[in-house]
Design a protein around this motif. Structure first.
Motif, mmCIF file in Angstrom:
data_model
loop_
_atom_site.group_PDB
_atom_site.id
_atom_site.type_symbol
_atom_site.label_atom_id
_atom_site.label_comp_id
_atom_site.label_asym_id
_atom_site.label_seq_id
_atom_site.Cartn_x
_atom_site.Cartn_y
_atom_site.Cartn_z
ATOM 1 N N ALA A 102 38.300 31.883 57.349
ATOM 2 C CA ALA A 102 39.588 32.194 57.573
ATOM 3 C C ALA A 102 40.619 30.729 57.693
ATOM 4 O O ALA A 102 41.642 30.962 57.245
ATOM 5 C CB ALA A 102 39.640 32.865 59.022
ATOM 6 N N ARG A 103 40.188 29.712 58.238
ATOM 7 C CA ARG A 103 41.134 28.666 58.452
ATOM 8 C C ARG A 103 41.342 27.994 57.188
ATOM 9 O O ARG A 103 42.332 27.563 56.818
ATOM 10 C CB ARG A 103 40.602 27.528 59.279
ATOM 11 N N ALA A 104 40.568 28.296 56.085
ATOM 12 C CA ALA A 104 40.671 27.699 54.976
ATOM 13 C C ALA A 104 41.642 28.698 54.093
ATOM 14 O O ALA A 104 41.831 28.497 52.670
ATOM 15 C CB ALA A 104 39.271 27.675 54.128
ATOM 16 N N GLY A 105 42.091 29.813 54.580
ATOM 17 C CA GLY A 105 42.879 30.614 53.959
ATOM 18 C C GLY A 105 42.008 31.745 53.041
ATOM 19 O O GLY A 105 42.522 32.092 52.059
ATOM 20 N N LEU A 106 40.781 32.034 53.413
ATOM 21 C CA LEU A 106 40.031 33.237 52.726
ATOM 22 C C LEU A 106 39.945 32.914 51.370
ATOM 23 O O LEU A 106 40.259 33.890 50.604
ATOM 24 C CB LEU A 106 40.516 34.334 53.426
ATOM 25 N N PRO A 107 39.221 31.540 50.925
ATOM 26 C CA PRO A 107 39.189 31.528 49.553
ATOM 27 C C PRO A 107 38.122 32.334 49.010
ATOM 28 O O PRO A 107 38.546 32.592 47.629
ATOM 29 C CB PRO A 107 38.467 30.101 49.837
ATOM 30 N N HIS A 108 37.271 33.167 49.444
ATOM 31 C CA HIS A 108 36.393 33.827 48.775
ATOM 32 C C HIS A 108 37.220 35.303 48.538
ATOM 33 O O HIS A 108 36.802 36.100 47.567
ATOM 34 C CB HIS A 108 35.104 34.001 49.692
ATOM 35 N N VAL A 109 38.171 35.576 49.400
ATOM 36 C CA VAL A 109 38.904 36.688 49.202
ATOM 37 C C VAL A 109 39.753 36.623 47.920
ATOM 38 O O VAL A 109 39.906 37.321 47.056
ATOM 39 C CB VAL A 109 39.826 37.102 50.567
ATOM 40 N N ARG A 110 40.397 35.509 47.998
ATOM 41 C CA ARG A 110 41.054 35.076 46.576
ATOM 42 C C ARG A 110 40.266 35.035 45.279
ATOM 43 O O ARG A 110 40.725 35.364 44.188
ATOM 44 C CB ARG A 110 41.721 33.545 46.598
ATOM 45 N N ARG A 111 38.868 34.598 45.509
ATOM 46 C CA ARG A 111 38.110 34.545 44.490
ATOM 47 C C ARG A 111 37.666 35.675 43.737
ATOM 48 O O ARG A 111 37.739 36.015 42.770
ATOM 49 C CB ARG A 111 36.855 33.584 44.776
ATOM 50 N N ALA A 112 37.431 36.659 44.793
ATOM 51 C CA ALA A 112 37.181 38.099 44.531
ATOM 52 C C ALA A 112 38.383 38.829 43.813
ATOM 53 O O ALA A 112 38.236 39.512 42.721
ATOM 54 C CB ALA A 112 36.760 38.852 45.627
ATOM 55 N N LEU A 113 39.592 38.505 44.344
ATOM 56 C CA LEU A 113 40.759 38.887 43.511
ATOM 57 C C LEU A 113 40.725 38.481 42.054
ATOM 58 O O LEU A 113 41.361 39.194 40.975
ATOM 59 C CB LEU A 113 42.063 38.609 44.406
ATOM 60 N N ASP A 114 40.756 37.096 42.023
ATOM 61 C CA ASP A 114 40.787 36.614 40.477
ATOM 62 C C ASP A 114 39.671 37.444 39.755
ATOM 63 O O ASP A 114 39.807 37.564 38.611
ATOM 64 C CB ASP A 114 40.466 35.038 40.630
ATOM 65 N N ALA A 115 38.377 37.462 40.487
ATOM 66 C CA ALA A 115 37.283 38.232 39.742
ATOM 67 C C ALA A 115 37.750 39.502 39.227
ATOM 68 O O ALA A 115 37.450 40.114 38.031
ATOM 69 C CB ALA A 115 36.034 37.896 40.254
ATOM 70 N N LEU A 116 38.247 40.447 39.971
ATOM 71 C CA LEU A 116 38.650 41.770 39.733
ATOM 72 C C LEU A 116 39.765 41.663 38.705
ATOM 73 O O LEU A 116 39.476 42.652 37.870
ATOM 74 C CB LEU A 116 39.479 42.088 40.880
ATOM 75 N N GLY A 117 40.879 40.583 38.772
ATOM 76 C CA GLY A 117 41.626 40.739 37.680
ATOM 77 C C GLY A 117 41.071 40.322 36.200
ATOM 78 O O GLY A 117 41.512 40.949 35.249
ATOM 79 N N ALA A 118 40.274 39.511 36.198
ATOM 80 C CA ALA A 118 39.485 39.030 34.919
ATOM 81 C C ALA A 118 38.753 40.249 34.562
ATOM 82 O O ALA A 118 38.805 40.387 33.128
ATOM 83 C CB ALA A 118 38.812 37.738 35.165
ATOM 84 N N ALA A 119 38.181 40.669 35.174
ATOM 85 C CA ALA A 119 37.165 41.766 34.624
ATOM 86 C C ALA A 119 37.910 42.925 34.243
ATOM 87 O O ALA A 119 37.533 43.408 33.302
ATOM 88 C CB ALA A 119 36.148 42.121 35.904
ATOM 89 N N ARG A 120 39.066 43.259 34.865
ATOM 90 C CA ARG A 120 39.830 44.427 34.219
ATOM 91 C C ARG A 120 40.376 44.031 33.102
ATOM 92 O O ARG A 120 40.849 44.928 32.343
ATOM 93 C CB ARG A 120 41.080 44.740 35.571
ATOM 94 N N SER A 121 41.035 42.730 33.107
ATOM 95 C CA SER A 121 41.757 42.324 31.725
ATOM 96 C C SER A 121 40.729 42.615 30.716
ATOM 97 O O SER A 121 40.956 42.504 29.438
ATOM 98 C CB SER A 121 42.212 40.888 31.991
ATOM 99 N N ALA A 122 39.486 42.157 30.999
ATOM 100 C CA ALA A 122 38.385 42.222 29.692
ATOM 101 C C ALA A 122 37.909 43.616 29.345
ATOM 102 O O ALA A 122 36.953 43.863 28.825
ATOM 103 C CB ALA A 122 37.326 41.511 30.337
ATOM 104 N N GLY A 123 38.303 44.299 30.096
ATOM 105 C CA GLY A 123 38.081 46.139 29.981
ATOM 106 C C GLY A 123 37.116 46.531 30.568
ATOM 107 O O GLY A 123 36.540 47.661 30.446
ATOM 108 N N THR A 124 36.706 45.951 31.618
ATOM 109 C CA THR A 124 35.200 46.383 32.468
ATOM 110 C C THR A 124 35.674 47.292 33.247
ATOM 111 O O THR A 124 36.749 47.441 33.773
ATOM 112 C CB THR A 124 34.905 45.108 33.249
ATOM 113 N N PRO A 125 34.935 48.482 33.292
ATOM 114 C CA PRO A 125 34.992 49.652 34.253
ATOM 115 C C PRO A 125 35.094 49.165 35.640
ATOM 116 O O PRO A 125 34.755 48.466 36.126
ATOM 117 C CB PRO A 125 33.898 50.615 33.982
ATOM 118 N N GLU A 126 36.120 49.937 36.493
ATOM 119 C CA GLU A 126 36.392 49.617 37.761
ATOM 120 C C GLU A 126 35.186 49.393 38.972
ATOM 121 O O GLU A 126 34.995 48.231 39.485
ATOM 122 C CB GLU A 126 37.217 50.346 38.512
#
Length: 290
Positions: free
Chosen positions: A160-184
């Protein structure tokens, strides 16, 4: 922001947690296959039920942040007190979700402070809150803090004190997968595995030790490197990782909580439900003024 908006944020956070619970197959984590707590020792139906007990506490956290208007030591102390009360309520409803309450509570409070924030901005707001010590925290160290101290892991507080970097990583992964046409569903599983591949999960450190943690991280990376869960090779690697974690009784709970946080942030902005009275007034207005 009104109390109605606070309630809407809490409902959206619980909905994100339930979406995480519904996702399958999650290696080592409860999912709809565990209707009788067969493998993970946590009954999926009971976890869905107890998740709803988080809602009043999360709404209170949003209201506290809205009332305070800034990240302050006083807000951090109030959120801690609300969190401990909510843990008790969740325990009466069946238990679980302690990690998710921490992550979602900070994020809900962050959105209440910064209503227009999205993505990394929400995590930054949560970071400002987590920077302060909780003055009301019990003196006895928790298992997570003890494990963090023993192995030098960041733990939930460090995350949390680092700004939840793994929440941000998960958001980036979601965006990349969706852009590649991966089902939700597969996009969400890939986001979970992205978190698992690098998170120093204190639950895994407690049950499996550093070598076990590295083994789980390597297994998650293996699924992603095989093409992700939407590919045939990735699905085979996921099944192998899942079977291994189930057999060993290892559970990457921290990753599940952080994915729930990412799914909540992904759902922003949260629509605020219109009350029936407001709908009636709106309808009458349209009728009178076509």
């Amino acid at each position: 922001m009104s109390s109605r908006e606070d309630d809407a944020l809490a409902q959206a956070a619980v909905a994100a947690l339930i979406r995480q619970l519904e996702l399958a197959p999650k290696p080592g984590l409860p999912d709809p296959r565990d209707l009788g707590a067969r493998a993970t020792r946590r009954d999926h139906r009971a976890l869905r039920w107890s998740a709803k007990a988080l809602e009043p506490g999360l709404a209170a956290m949003a209201a506290a942040a809205r009332r305070t208007g800034a990240a302050t030591p006083e807000l951090r102390a109030e959120l801690g007190a609300i969190g401990r009360s909510t843990e008790h309520s969740v325990g009466l409803a069946g238990g679980g979700h302690r990690g998710a309450l921490w992550v979602l509570g900070l994020l809900v409070a962050g959105v209440a402070l910064e209503p227009a924030a999205k993505g990394a901005e929400v995590a930054a707001a949560a970071k400002r809150i987590a920077a302060y010590q909780d003055r009301g925290v019990p003196r006895r160290p928790s298992r997570g803090s003890s494990v963090s101290a023993k192995y030098g892991a960041a733990g939930a507080r460090g995350e949390a004190r680092a700004g939840l970097p793994h929440v941000r990583r998960a958001l980036d992964a979601l965006g990349a997968a969706r852009s590649a046409g991966t089902p939700e569903p597969q996009a969400r599983l890939d986001a979970l595995l992205t978190v698992m591949s690098t998170l120093q999960d204190t639950e895994l450190l407690h049950t499996a030790g550093p070598l076990g943690l590295r083994q789980v991280q390597a297994g998650a990376r293996g699924v992603l490197e095989a093409g992700g869960t939407a590919s045939e090779a990735g699905r085979r690697a996921l099944a192998e990782l899942d079977a291994d974690l189930q057999d060993r009784g290892w559970s990457p709970r921290g990753s599940g909580a952080l994915l729930a946080g990412a799914l909540f942030v992904d759902s922003l902005p949260v629509p605020v439900p219109v009350s029936s009275g407001a709908r009636d007034r709106s309808s009458n207005s349209r009728m009178q003024h076509p």
